[in-house]
Structures are given as structure tokens and as C-alpha cells.
Enzyme design. Structure first.
Site, PDB file in Angstrom:
ATOM      1  N   ASN A  29       0.877  -1.326  -0.012  1.00  0.00           N
ATOM      2  CA  ASN A  29      -0.121   0.011   0.065  1.00  0.00           C
ATOM      3  C   ASN A  29       0.811   1.198   0.083  1.00  0.00           C
ATOM      4  O   ASN A  29       0.512   2.251  -0.592  1.00  0.00           O
ATOM      5  CB  ASN A  29      -1.123  -0.072   1.305  1.00  0.00           C
ATOM      6  CG  ASN A  29      -0.386  -0.112   2.499  1.00  0.00           C
ATOM      7  OD1 ASN A  29       0.747  -0.496   2.680  1.00  0.00           O
ATOM      8  ND2 ASN A  29      -0.912   0.461   3.643  1.00  0.00           N
TER       9      ASN A  29
ATOM     10  N   CYS B  24      -3.133   1.451   6.804  1.00  0.00           N
ATOM     11  CA  CYS B  24      -3.327   0.898   7.988  1.00  0.00           C
ATOM     12  C   CYS B  24      -3.892   1.857   9.018  1.00  0.00           C
ATOM     13  O   CYS B  24      -4.442   1.459   9.956  1.00  0.00           O
ATOM     14  CB  CYS B  24      -2.045   0.534   8.553  1.00  0.00           C
ATOM     15  SG  CYS B  24      -1.152  -0.698   7.413  1.00  0.00           S
TER      16      CYS B  24
HETATM   17  C1  SIN Z   1       0.475   2.563   6.606  1.00  0.00           C
HETATM   18  O1  SIN Z   1      -0.767   2.490   6.057  1.00  0.00           O
HETATM   19  O2  SIN Z   1       0.930   1.632   7.157  1.00  0.00           O
HETATM   20  C2  SIN Z   1       1.465   3.750   6.757  1.00  0.00           C
HETATM   21  C3  SIN Z   1       0.540   4.902   6.224  1.00  0.00           C
HETATM   22  C4  SIN Z   1       1.644   6.187   6.560  1.00  0.00           C
HETATM   23  O3  SIN Z   1       2.675   6.140   6.952  1.00  0.00           O
HETATM   24  O4  SIN Z   1       1.048   7.197   6.551  1.00  0.00           O
END
Ligand code: SIN
Length: 484
Positions: free
Chosen positions: A155, A288
Site C-alpha cells: 500500500n 493501516c
Molecule cells: C500505513 O498504512 O501503514 C502507513 C501509512 C502512513 O505512513 O501514513
């Protein structure tokens, strides 16, 4: 195709571009069109071992370099990445699907970790502690843990790799990275620039593979790998931890989330809707830390829901390379099926769709930005991590109820609170069992901040002045014989 420099497709081991030892390759496709972008070296256990050999051989010389030298190399790597941001963004959009503007943002976000840790490398200070004896001084020094392994997600295929690589290399560790099989090209592209920046052979290695279990088993089982850093699902994280137990490795785990987004009646509604859009729909909801469930004071729920549904329905969905697109495809068919299942189960249990709810006409992997009302806390769409552009709304009546609902999950990565009451911001912020809390902000990522979770969202912190801690061993040296 933007700039042919970026399309590296072999494994990068010991400073060399190599096919897999058994000659296998695997296809990488564009989720927007299904077109095959490249056939990439498919590393096996043999290649993982070769990469660990290279990282092990390179370690002592890299660790022994003055921090100033490591810092200068990281800075050069950062500059090259920023210089090539457009080409790298094109690769990222092609393999991941996110809109080009977001991809460019990710490249700069990734580069900001190199900049940050190039500075932190210079401040890997120890301590001198007064001893009870006048003959002694207690010295504390920090030393790199050794060879590290990084397993990075699809992602954020650039930023999550840079966040780990920057901290590892700054502290004097060497790294073997395994990018996700859906998105190996971004990791290989930055390896090319690492080489150009003067990162010595073997210090940074990339082993793409469609056989992650095989490569993961070597990374976790090899005693020379002293630390593993993983970003991905809680299920895989648990397995890696189990496997790492046999060699007692250091570990950092950035695992799944189920972020609650709390909106209190006293919140500025414009700011809250804006924050919810940013948090929920960034990368089509495939982050996440993105809002997974929106908990809204019942007195403002109808207005909030209406505004959110209007904004969601107006989002432009399409291939990430098209101008103005805000929502790209999901990563693969399994991801779309999961989102479809969660929406269907919620609908069957009584949820109402006020926007979206189906695959989008743009193509098989596109899903409509969706807002669900009349959602209850027991629904799977609330209990599971959605990883798609779906916003389930739940009403609450009291502050206590909001916090209780927010904490009712095994996960604890990120949470968001919207309120103009300073006391409430502190009370709720402190009561939330999460590693990160955004107060009146929907995006909290920054190289200057400690990123990480609690509970089953993992442990360890990436970024900030704490970000090197996971890559160093603290050594105590008792300096004796100092008396007259
Ligand atoms: C993630 O989705 O794990 C990371 C997102 C972020 O660093 O902003």
C-alpha cells in the site's frame, strides 16, 4: 512509461542486478488495467541467503564508517529520489494504482525519512553515568544491531521501505528488503538510486519474490539477521514473530489497524468532514491508519452523514494516471471481494447505503466510495479492517460510550478525535488505547513523529528521535581504574 531508469526488474544483491538463482520470474500487473507491467526476478531461499551473505559481509565496514559519512550518503540518496520523484511516482501508480498526485506525495514522504535519519545518524549519542565508586565511570554506547530484514507492504511500497531503510542504514546496520509481490518495482527503483548515491555493495539489498513464505523463513531463521521489521497484516506478523523466536531476533511490527474516527457534537463540522475524507479515502482506504469506523455524536449524525455522503459521491474514480482522479483501483481481486463481502453483510444486517456500495464502472478492481449508515458495532465492517473506500457510521450518546466503542477491538494503531473542547481532547486522547491519536487532524504521518501501534497492532516506533532505538543495541561499559 515515464523514465526507463526506473524499471529495474532483477534482484539487487551485493550491489549487482541478478536474476533469481533458479531463473524464475513473476508478472507484475497494473491494477487499473490488468496489463502486465514487467516480469520480475522471483527470488527463492537461495537468493535470500545470498542477500544475507552480502549484508553480513558489508556490515562491519559500514558500521565502522563515521556517522557523518553515512549521513552524507543518505542525503545524496534522498536528493536523487527527490530529483526523480516524477518517474518514481509513475512506477508507483502503475503497480499500486494510487492517483499520481498521491504517489508523488508518497515519494516525497519516503524521501523525508532519509532526510530525517541522515540527521539522526549524527546524534546517536550515548551516556556517561556517575558511578558509586570514584574509581569508575559507567559508559553507555549505542551500536548497530547488525544485518536487518525488512518486509514491506504494497500500500506504500516506497515510503514504508524508505522508513525502514533510512533508520537501518543511519544506525550502521545493513538491510535485506523483501517488497510485496504486488508492488516490487518501487523498491527496485530506489535500489538503483541507492547505488548511484554511493551506498556500498551489500549494505542495501532487495529480493523481490512471489514466494514470500520461502524468503520470510530464511530471513527469520538465519541467526545472522539480528532484527526484522515488518509492516503488514497481524496474521503474518504473528507468524514472523513465531519464526523469529528460534533465533531471538529483535522485531518491530507495524500491523493491522481498526482506526476509530470520533466526532463530538462540539466539533467544527467542516473540519471533521474534511478530516474524515482525507483519513478514509487516502489510497482508496488502503492504509493501516485510515479511519475504519466513524463514531459520531447522535445529535449531529444525520448532518455529518449527509455531508460525507455528498463528498464521497463526488470523488472522481479512475486510473491513477488520469488527471483529477482521487480514487484508484484496489490492489487485486481478493481485496475487492473482501470489501464486497463486508458491504453485503452490513446491508443484509440492516445498514443503509447513502453513497456507493458496488464495484465501479471504471473497471473490475474499482470500488465506489461508500458511506454506510445504521451500522451497529457487531457488524463485520466494524470489527474487521476494511482496506477499501467504505465509511461505516455509528452513533453514540456519551463521551464514555464513544471511548468504550473506540477501544472495543484487539487493534490499537491510530485513532482520531474531533472536538473543540480542550479538556475533552485530552481526556479522550489519553483514554484511547492507540499508539497514535490525531486531534482535529485526519492525517498524522510525519518523519518527525513516532509511528507505531499497541495491542495487536504491533510494537516498535518508526520515525522521530525514537526511530533509531529499534536498530541499536545499548552497551554498558564499566570504565575502572580511574582513581588516583
Ligand atoms: C500505513 O498504512 O501503514 C502507513 C501509512 C502512513 O505512513 O501514513
Amino acid at each position: 512509461m515515464a523514465d526507463s531508469f526506473a524499471w529495474a526488474t532483477e534482484a539487487f544483491i551485493a550491489g549487482q542486478w541478478r536474476p533469481a538463482a533458479d531463473g524464475k520470474r513473476f508478472p507484475v500487473s497494473d491494477p487499473a488495467t490488468g496489463a502486465i507491467l514487467a516480469e520480475v526476478a522471483d527470488c527463492s531461499a537461495l537468493d535470500a541467503e545470498a542477500a544475507i551473505d552480502a549484508a553480513h559481509t558489508a556490515f562491519s565496514a559500514w558500521a565502522a564508517r563515521p556517522a557523518q559519512n553515512r549521513s552524507a550518503i543518505l542525503r545524496r540518496w534522498r536528493d536523487l529520489i527527490v530529483d526523480k520523484a516524477d518517474a518514481l511516482a509513475a512506477v508507483l501508480t502503475a503497480e499500486n494504482g494510487k492517483p499520481l498526485a498521491e504517489a508523488r506525495g508518497e515519494i516525497l514522504y519516503g524521501a523525508s525519512y532519509l532526510e530525517w535519519f541522515a540527521e539522526e545518524a549524527l546524534r546517536l549519542n550515548g551516556d556517561v553515568i556517575p558511578s558509586a565508586s570514584p574509581n569508575n565511570r559507567i559508559l553507555v554506547i549505542k551500536q548497530p544491531v547488525g544485518v536487518c530484514a525488512a518486509i514491506t507492504p504494497w500500500n506504500f511500497p516506497n515510503a514504508m521501505l524508505m522508513r525502514k531503510a533510512a533508520a537501518a542504514l543511519a544506525s550502521g546496520c545493513t538491510l535485506v528488503a523483501k517488497p510485496a509481490e504486488d508492488t516490487p518495482l518501487s523498491g527496485l527503483a530506489v535500489a538503483r538510486l541507492a547505488d548511484e548515491a554511493g551506498v556500498p555493495a551489500g549494505v542495501f539489498n532487495v529480493v523481490p519474490t512471489s514466494r514470500p513464505a520461502q524468503v520470510g523463513a530464511v530471513m527469520t531463521g538465519d541467526d545472522r539477521v539480528r532484527k526484522i521489521s515488518f509492516t503488514g497484516s497481524t496474521g503474518v506478523g504473528k507468524k514472523l514473530l513465531e519464526q523469529s523466536a528460534s533465533t531471538v531476533k529483535r522485531a518491530s511490527m507495524e500491523l493491522g489497524g481498526n482506526a476509530p474516527f470520533l466526532v463530538f457534537a462540539d466539533a467544527d463540522l467542516d473540519t471533521a468532514v474534511e478530516g474524515a475524507m482525507a483519513s478514509k479515502f487516502r489510497n482508496a482506504g488502503q492504509t493501516c491508519v485510515c479511519a475504519n469506523r466513524l463514531l459520531v455524536d447522535r445529535s449531529i449524525l444525520p448532518e455529518f452523514a449527509q455531508r460525507l455522503a455528498d463528498r464521497a459521491a463526488a470523488l472522481k474514480v479512475g486510473p491513477g494516471i488520469e488527471d483529477g482522479v482521487e480514487i484508484g483501483p484496489l490492489i487485486n481481486e481478493a481485496a475487492v471481494r473482501k470489501v464486497e463481502r463486508l458491504v453485503a453483510e452490513a446491508r443484509d444486517a440492516g445498514a443503509r447505503m447513502s453513497a456507493g456500495g458496488r464495484r465501479h464502472a471504471a473497471g473490475p478492481l474499482f470500488f465506489e466510495p461508500t458511506v454506510l449508515e445504521s451500522v451497529t458495532p457487531d457488524m463485520a465492517v466494524v470489527r474487521e479492517e476494511i482496506f477499501g473506500p467504505v465509511a461505516p457510521l455509528i452513533g453514540f450518546d456519551t463521551e464514555d460510550e464513544a471511548v468504550r466503542l473506540a477501544n472495543d477491538t484487539p487493534f490499537g494503531l491510530a485513532a482520531y478525535v474531533y472536538t473543540r473542547d480542550l479538556g475533552r481532547a485530552f481526556r479522550v486522547g489519553e483514554g484511547l488505547e492507540y499508539g497514535m491519536v490525531g486531534v482535529n487532524e485526519g492525517i498524522l504521518s510525519s518523519a518527525a513523529a513516532p509511528f507505531g501501534g499497541v495491542k495487536q497492532s504491533g510494537f516498535g516506533r518508526e520515525g522521530s528521535h525514537l526511530g533509531l532505538d529499534d536498530y541499536v543495541n545499548v552497551k554498558y561499559m564499566l570504565m575502572g581504574g580511574l582513581g588516583a
